[in-house]
Design an enzyme around this catalytic site. Sequence first.
Site, PDB file in Angstrom:
ATOM      1  N   ASP A  92      34.567  40.980  36.863  1.00 57.32           N
ATOM      2  CA  ASP A  92      34.499  41.884  37.775  1.00 57.32           C
ATOM      3  C   ASP A  92      32.408  41.043  37.626  1.00 57.32           C
ATOM      4  O   ASP A  92      32.441  39.639  37.266  1.00 57.32           O
ATOM      5  CB  ASP A  92      33.511  42.677  36.539  1.00 57.32           C
ATOM      6  CG  ASP A  92      33.328  42.059  35.233  1.00 57.32           C
ATOM      7  OD1 ASP A  92      32.954  41.165  34.818  1.00 57.32           O
ATOM      8  OD2 ASP A  92      33.318  43.773  34.467  1.00 57.32           O
ATOM      9  N   ASP A 266      42.016  48.993  35.311  1.00 55.36           N
ATOM     10  CA  ASP A 266      41.855  48.149  34.816  1.00 55.36           C
ATOM     11  C   ASP A 266      40.976  49.223  33.422  1.00 55.36           C
ATOM     12  O   ASP A 266      41.094  49.882  33.825  1.00 55.36           O
ATOM     13  CB  ASP A 266      41.164  47.464  34.987  1.00 55.36           C
ATOM     14  CG  ASP A 266      39.593  47.647  34.909  1.00 55.36           C
ATOM     15  OD1 ASP A 266      38.637  47.609  34.024  1.00 55.36           O
ATOM     16  OD2 ASP A 266      39.421  48.094  35.965  1.00 55.36           O
TER      17      ASP A 266
END
EC number: 2.4.2.29
Length: 361
Positions: A92, A266
């Site tokens: 991320d 996720d």
Amino acid sequence: MSKFSFTIHSNYKKARSGVITTAHGKIRTPTFMPVGTRGTVKAMLTESVVETGADILLGNTYHLMLQPSAERIAYLGGLHKFMNWDKPILTDSGGFQVMSLSKLRKITEEGVSFRSHINGNKYMLTPEYSTEIQYLLGSTITMALDECTPYPSTFEEAKTSMNLTTRWANRSRDAFVKREGYAQFGIIQGSVYKELREQSVKDLVKFDFDGYAIGGLAVGEGQELMFKVLDYVSDFLPQNKPRYLMGVGKPADIIGAVSRGIDMFDCVIPTRSGRNGQAFTKYGTVNIRNSKYAEDKAPLEYDCKCPACTNYTKAYLHHLVRIREILGPMLMTWHNLTYFQNLMSRIRAYIKLGKDFDFVN
């Protein structure tokens, strides 16, 4: 080295199953990414994560930039070598964690300035720096820096936030070093407003990202509203690029999102729940701490191939968790990650067969 590509093999209504090809191997979609926040999936050996069936892991830029630092990981050969994982890694941008620091951060056009929650050191996370960090980590899939719009937000607040994300996406794309088999995803924002979500997609598609994530959901809006947003966002997105719904991991949410055209997920739910004594099964969740399991000779699931189910009873797992023995969270986590990978495998099979897959209790 393979080029980055996404091939759809089967469709069922809006649902898609296919394969993402990367420099570090193939990812079967729809896919669930276990979260390896600090370079490890909590309570799991890396090779054990492989045995659960995972094709890809998620790493956290914010935590890794603070400890041990992106520069040190690069010096040691990159995140793949550092944690002994040779499959794809998605990182991320660090934006979500920084935004959640509230009093410790300040958002400007340049980026986000913040103080480390560890030692108070000051940092400035810009689109360029976030992209550089992920390059140093050796991420297979890099995420563009975005501002995660809080919920609830007014239309004007969401619009201002979305426009900032668009400008940051442009800078992130310019900073991305293109290499064969590697990719960068842009992040769609716009809160729960259809007009803004559509505009966000139109803006980001101009930058020709390799895939698109949907951010700003699962932040308190509830399942019904989340599904409503996904219903129209999936119609706006390019059909030939992977779609990633960030931070969503409840089985029922995954199934609902896949049926609306989402390919990647996720969440910390399977690992966090495992550490807290909760197991996911085809028949619902099991709180192994409950005294009713103290003499239960059955496994968590008879047809599960994980070590917790093939070698141990609910009674033994109950005992481990109640005495806080470290093996308890390890086995529970292994089971949960196996459950999630089995869930994705079943979904892929049902899409291929052209059958409904609403089989979660």
